[in-house]
Design a protein around this motif. Structure first.
Motif, PDB file in Angstrom:
ATOM      1  N   VAL B 157     -12.351 -41.962   7.562  1.00 38.31           N
ATOM      2  CA  VAL B 157     -11.150 -42.506   6.969  1.00 38.31           C
ATOM      3  C   VAL B 157     -11.178 -43.766   7.042  1.00 38.31           C
ATOM      4  CG1 VAL B 157      -8.731 -42.504   6.584  1.00 38.31           C
ATOM      5  CG2 VAL B 157      -9.879 -40.304   6.975  1.00 38.31           C
ATOM      6  N   LYS B 158     -11.246 -44.493   8.256  1.00 33.31           N
ATOM      7  CA  LYS B 158     -11.441 -45.797   8.619  1.00 33.31           C
ATOM      8  C   LYS B 158     -12.549 -46.514   7.547  1.00 33.31           C
ATOM      9  CE  LYS B 158     -10.220 -47.112  13.143  1.00 33.31           C
ATOM     10  NZ  LYS B 158     -10.521 -47.334  14.572  1.00 33.31           N
ATOM     11  N   GLY B 159     -13.552 -45.929   7.498  1.00 29.81           N
ATOM     12  CA  GLY B 159     -14.748 -46.674   6.721  1.00 29.81           C
ATOM     13  C   GLY B 159     -14.400 -46.507   5.337  1.00 29.81           C
ATOM     14  N   LEU B 160     -14.009 -45.313   4.899  1.00 28.92           N
ATOM     15  CA  LEU B 160     -13.461 -44.940   3.541  1.00 28.92           C
ATOM     16  C   LEU B 160     -12.644 -46.030   2.683  1.00 28.92           C
ATOM     17  CD1 LEU B 160     -13.836 -41.306   2.974  1.00 28.92           C
ATOM     18  CD2 LEU B 160     -15.372 -42.897   2.203  1.00 28.92           C
ATOM     19  N   LEU B 161     -11.727 -46.611   3.740  1.00 27.88           N
ATOM     20  CA  LEU B 161     -10.530 -47.449   3.311  1.00 27.88           C
ATOM     21  C   LEU B 161     -11.016 -48.606   2.765  1.00 27.88           C
ATOM     22  CD1 LEU B 161      -7.471 -46.576   5.708  1.00 27.88           C
ATOM     23  CD2 LEU B 161      -7.645 -46.388   3.358  1.00 27.88           C
ATOM     24  N   HIS B 162     -12.207 -48.970   3.408  1.00 26.23           N
ATOM     25  CA  HIS B 162     -12.875 -50.285   2.929  1.00 26.23           C
ATOM     26  C   HIS B 162     -13.597 -50.543   1.639  1.00 26.23           C
ATOM     27  CE1 HIS B 162     -11.484 -52.037   6.690  1.00 26.23           C
ATOM     28  NE2 HIS B 162     -12.177 -51.396   7.452  1.00 26.23           N
ATOM     29  N   ILE B 163     -13.922 -49.287   1.244  1.00 31.85           N
ATOM     30  CA  ILE B 163     -14.599 -49.146  -0.145  1.00 31.85           C
ATOM     31  C   ILE B 163     -13.823 -49.266  -0.983  1.00 31.85           C
ATOM     32  CG2 ILE B 163     -16.441 -47.983   1.029  1.00 31.85           C
ATOM     33  CD1 ILE B 163     -15.786 -45.449  -0.558  1.00 31.85           C
ATOM     34  N   ASN B 164     -14.356 -49.717  -2.139  1.00 30.73           N
ATOM     35  CA  ASN B 164     -13.652 -50.104  -3.849  1.00 30.73           C
ATOM     36  C   ASN B 164     -12.993 -48.737  -4.190  1.00 30.73           C
ATOM     37  OD1 ASN B 164     -13.214 -52.229  -4.998  1.00 30.73           O
ATOM     38  ND2 ASN B 164     -15.049 -52.196  -5.875  1.00 30.73           N
ATOM     39  N   LEU B 165     -13.461 -47.740  -3.883  1.00 30.23           N
ATOM     40  CA  LEU B 165     -13.035 -46.397  -4.610  1.00 30.23           C
ATOM     41  C   LEU B 165     -11.477 -46.358  -4.099  1.00 30.23           C
ATOM     42  CD1 LEU B 165     -14.210 -44.367  -6.306  1.00 30.23           C
ATOM     43  CD2 LEU B 165     -14.925 -42.908  -4.539  1.00 30.23           C
ATOM     44  N   PHE B 166     -10.988 -46.559  -2.760  1.00 25.77           N
ATOM     45  CA  PHE B 166     -10.008 -46.377  -2.120  1.00 25.77           C
ATOM     46  C   PHE B 166      -9.080 -47.819  -1.854  1.00 25.77           C
ATOM     47  CE2 PHE B 166     -12.497 -42.894  -0.645  1.00 25.77           C
ATOM     48  CZ  PHE B 166     -11.793 -41.850  -1.062  1.00 25.77           C
ATOM     49  N   SER B 167      -9.475 -48.628  -2.862  1.00 23.16           N
ATOM     50  CA  SER B 167      -8.674 -49.806  -2.767  1.00 23.16           C
ATOM     51  C   SER B 167      -7.342 -49.798  -3.033  1.00 23.16           C
ATOM     52  CB  SER B 167      -9.467 -51.038  -3.755  1.00 23.16           C
ATOM     53  OG  SER B 167      -9.510 -50.187  -5.091  1.00 23.16           O
ATOM     54  N   LYS B 168      -7.162 -48.593  -3.842  1.00 26.96           N
ATOM     55  CA  LYS B 168      -5.443 -48.610  -4.086  1.00 26.96           C
ATOM     56  C   LYS B 168      -4.546 -47.708  -3.128  1.00 26.96           C
ATOM     57  CE  LYS B 168      -6.183 -48.753  -9.170  1.00 26.96           C
ATOM     58  NZ  LYS B 168      -6.726 -48.107 -10.178  1.00 26.96           N
ATOM     59  N   THR B 169      -5.535 -46.875  -2.254  1.00 25.21           N
ATOM     60  CA  THR B 169      -4.783 -46.298  -1.254  1.00 25.21           C
ATOM     61  C   THR B 169      -4.114 -47.266  -0.406  1.00 25.21           C
ATOM     62  OG1 THR B 169      -6.926 -44.809  -1.466  1.00 25.21           O
ATOM     63  CG2 THR B 169      -5.131 -44.344   0.174  1.00 25.21           C
ATOM     64  N   ASP B 170      -2.987 -46.513  -0.020  1.00 19.86           N
ATOM     65  CA  ASP B 170      -1.993 -47.187   0.922  1.00 19.86           C
ATOM     66  C   ASP B 170      -2.742 -47.638   2.355  1.00 19.86           C
ATOM     67  OD1 ASP B 170       0.100 -48.236   2.364  1.00 19.86           O
ATOM     68  OD2 ASP B 170       1.109 -46.470   2.525  1.00 19.86           O
ATOM     69  N   LYS B 171      -2.731 -48.775   2.703  1.00 17.16           N
ATOM     70  CA  LYS B 171      -3.745 -49.113   3.836  1.00 17.16           C
ATOM     71  C   LYS B 171      -3.065 -48.890   5.051  1.00 17.16           C
ATOM     72  CE  LYS B 171      -6.981 -51.048   1.430  1.00 17.16           C
ATOM     73  NZ  LYS B 171      -7.801 -50.011   0.893  1.00 17.16           N
ATOM     74  N   ASN B 172      -1.498 -48.499   4.939  1.00 21.01           N
ATOM     75  CA  ASN B 172      -0.936 -48.381   6.467  1.00 21.01           C
ATOM     76  C   ASN B 172      -1.306 -46.974   6.811  1.00 21.01           C
ATOM     77  OD1 ASN B 172       0.911 -50.480   6.653  1.00 21.01           O
ATOM     78  ND2 ASN B 172       2.341 -49.866   4.892  1.00 21.01           N
ATOM     79  N   ILE B 173      -2.103 -46.195   5.942  1.00 16.40           N
ATOM     80  CA  ILE B 173      -2.457 -44.946   6.660  1.00 16.40           C
ATOM     81  C   ILE B 173      -3.626 -45.177   7.940  1.00 16.40           C
ATOM     82  CG2 ILE B 173      -2.093 -43.368   5.052  1.00 16.40           C
ATOM     83  CD1 ILE B 173      -5.150 -43.223   4.421  1.00 16.40           C
ATOM     84  N   SER B 174      -4.137 -46.452   7.707  1.00 13.95           N
ATOM     85  CA  SER B 174      -5.193 -46.567   8.871  1.00 13.95           C
ATOM     86  C   SER B 174      -4.514 -46.770  10.341  1.00 13.95           C
ATOM     87  CB  SER B 174      -5.842 -47.917   8.415  1.00 13.95           C
ATOM     88  OG  SER B 174      -5.201 -49.022   8.939  1.00 13.95           O
ATOM     89  N   ASN B 175      -2.977 -47.333  10.232  1.00 13.08           N
ATOM     90  CA  ASN B 175      -2.352 -47.322  11.418  1.00 13.08           C
ATOM     91  C   ASN B 175      -1.809 -45.795  11.940  1.00 13.08           C
ATOM     92  OD1 ASN B 175      -2.330 -49.968  11.378  1.00 13.08           O
ATOM     93  ND2 ASN B 175      -0.271 -50.124  10.102  1.00 13.08           N
ATOM     94  N   ARG B 176      -2.121 -44.851  11.265  1.00 12.79           N
ATOM     95  CA  ARG B 176      -1.693 -43.767  11.489  1.00 12.79           C
ATOM     96  C   ARG B 176      -2.955 -42.527  11.947  1.00 12.79           C
ATOM     97  NH1 ARG B 176       1.778 -39.927   8.251  1.00 12.79           N
ATOM     98  NH2 ARG B 176       1.137 -38.839  10.327  1.00 12.79           N
ATOM     99  N   LEU B 177      -4.279 -43.213  12.021  1.00  9.24           N
ATOM    100  CA  LEU B 177      -5.078 -42.603  12.466  1.00  9.24           C
ATOM    101  C   LEU B 177      -5.087 -42.219  13.951  1.00  9.24           C
ATOM    102  CD1 LEU B 177      -8.115 -44.145  10.334  1.00  9.24           C
ATOM    103  CD2 LEU B 177      -6.877 -42.185   9.908  1.00  9.24           C
TER     104      LEU B 177
END
Lengths: 141, 177
Positions: B157-177
């Motif tokens: 998930v940490k990695g996927l958040l950096h790619i373009n496909l998930f650019s619209k996903t709420d970045k705050n979830i990386s704080n929840r990992l």
């Protein structure tokens, strides 16, 4: 890399992270301790029981039942194949079989109530049961 | 929306492939029913990246499709019971008002509940409660495999958040990992 919300300082976030790590540890510990307790309780329950009997069935049908404290070799034969079962000093193992992978032979010997050796190709189930287990079986059938 | 639905389709396909690959790995320690649960990587990742509704959809889609592809009717009952209970348990932890647990603990919790679901289904199916004797063994092993899957998801998930496909996903979830 952390994406920080504007209202959260780095320090608060670190606190949250360690707190969550602690919660994680507690949850995982509980999930390990519960089965461990059941295990030990079950173990002490078993060793207090008298020697059981070895129940051998083919495709769910009772083939034979022998007391565990007897030293004997049993040849279990059906149209699916042959398994040779040895009961010795209270432990049971399959010493020879006609099944293709012979996994049942590599299974370690069983000696405690409830343990089983299964030979799937030959549909043979060898299980150690308590002596009074029979009536449970007839209920569930 | 379209992006999410397309991703859900891709995720289902990946989950089925992972489930298939898992059958090829000789991971046999003498007790039947123990497996790695690689498909849960996808369910858990989709829970974090797409949300609970998609996680349930993907789980159901995967279970039903792989039952049709590789399994049989009896297998479907077990996998459905395990799959639904597992995804519900994970959503429950994920949706807690305060995010108390990380993705790793959620994964372990889900793995344990997968086994509880399967064992319950088996006990009902065979009408023999003694099958529950298996549960402690399966629980212990699922804690181990759940940790493995959980850490995999964490970095995925940490990695996927950096790619373009998930650019619209709420970045705050990386704080929840």
């Amino acid at each position: 890399m952390l994406y920080l919300r504007n209202d959260t300082s780095v320090r608060e976030l670190r606190m949250k992270l360690t707190e969550r790590k602690r919660n994680d540890l507690i949850l995982v510990a509980i999930l390990i301790i519960i089965p461990a307790i059941i295990f030990t309780a079950d173990y002490f329950n078993r060793i207090n029981q008298p020697a059981g009997s070895v129940v051998i069935s083919i495709a769910g049908v009772l083939y034979t039942e022998v007391p565990l404290d007897e030293n004997i070799e049993i040849r279990v034969e059906s149209n699916l194949g042959v398994n040779l079962i040895r009961i010795e000093d209270g432990s049971v193992r399959i010493i020879d079989a006609t099944c293709p992978y012979r996994l049942c032979i590599s299974h370690s010997p069983i000696q405690q109530t409830g343990e089983q050796i299964v030979c799937l190709p030959n549909k043979v189930v060898v299980e150690i049961k308590r002596k009074d287990d029979r009536d449970i079986d007839s209920l569930s059938e | 929306m379209t992006r999410k639905i397309t991703l859900a389709g891709i995720f289902i396909a990946q989950a089925i492939v992972l489930g298939f690959l898992e059958r090829l790995i000789p991971f046999n320690i003498g007790i039947p029913g123990i497996k790695l649960g690689l498909a849960n990587i996808i369910t858990l990742t989709s829970l974090f990246l797409l949300g609970p509704v998609y996680a349930i959809t993907i789980q159901l889609g995967r279970v039903i499709l792989s039952a049709f592809l590789f399994g049989n009717a009896a297998g479907l009952v077990y996998s459905l019971a395990g799959g639904i209970l597992s995804v519900s348990a994970m959503i429950f932890l994920y949706k807690l008002k305060k995010p108390l647990f990380s993705i790793v603990a959620i994964s372990v919790f889900g793995a344990v509940f997968h086994n509880i679901g399967q064992i319950s289904a088996a006990a009902l199916f065979v009408k023999d409660l003694r099958i529950a004797y298996y549960l402690p063994v399966l629980m212990l092993s699922s804690v181990a495999t759940g940790l493995f899957v959980g850490f995999t998801c964490k970095y995925l998930v940490k990695g996927l958040l950096h790619i373009n496909l998930f650019s619209k996903t709420d970045k705050n979830i990386s704080n929840r990992l």
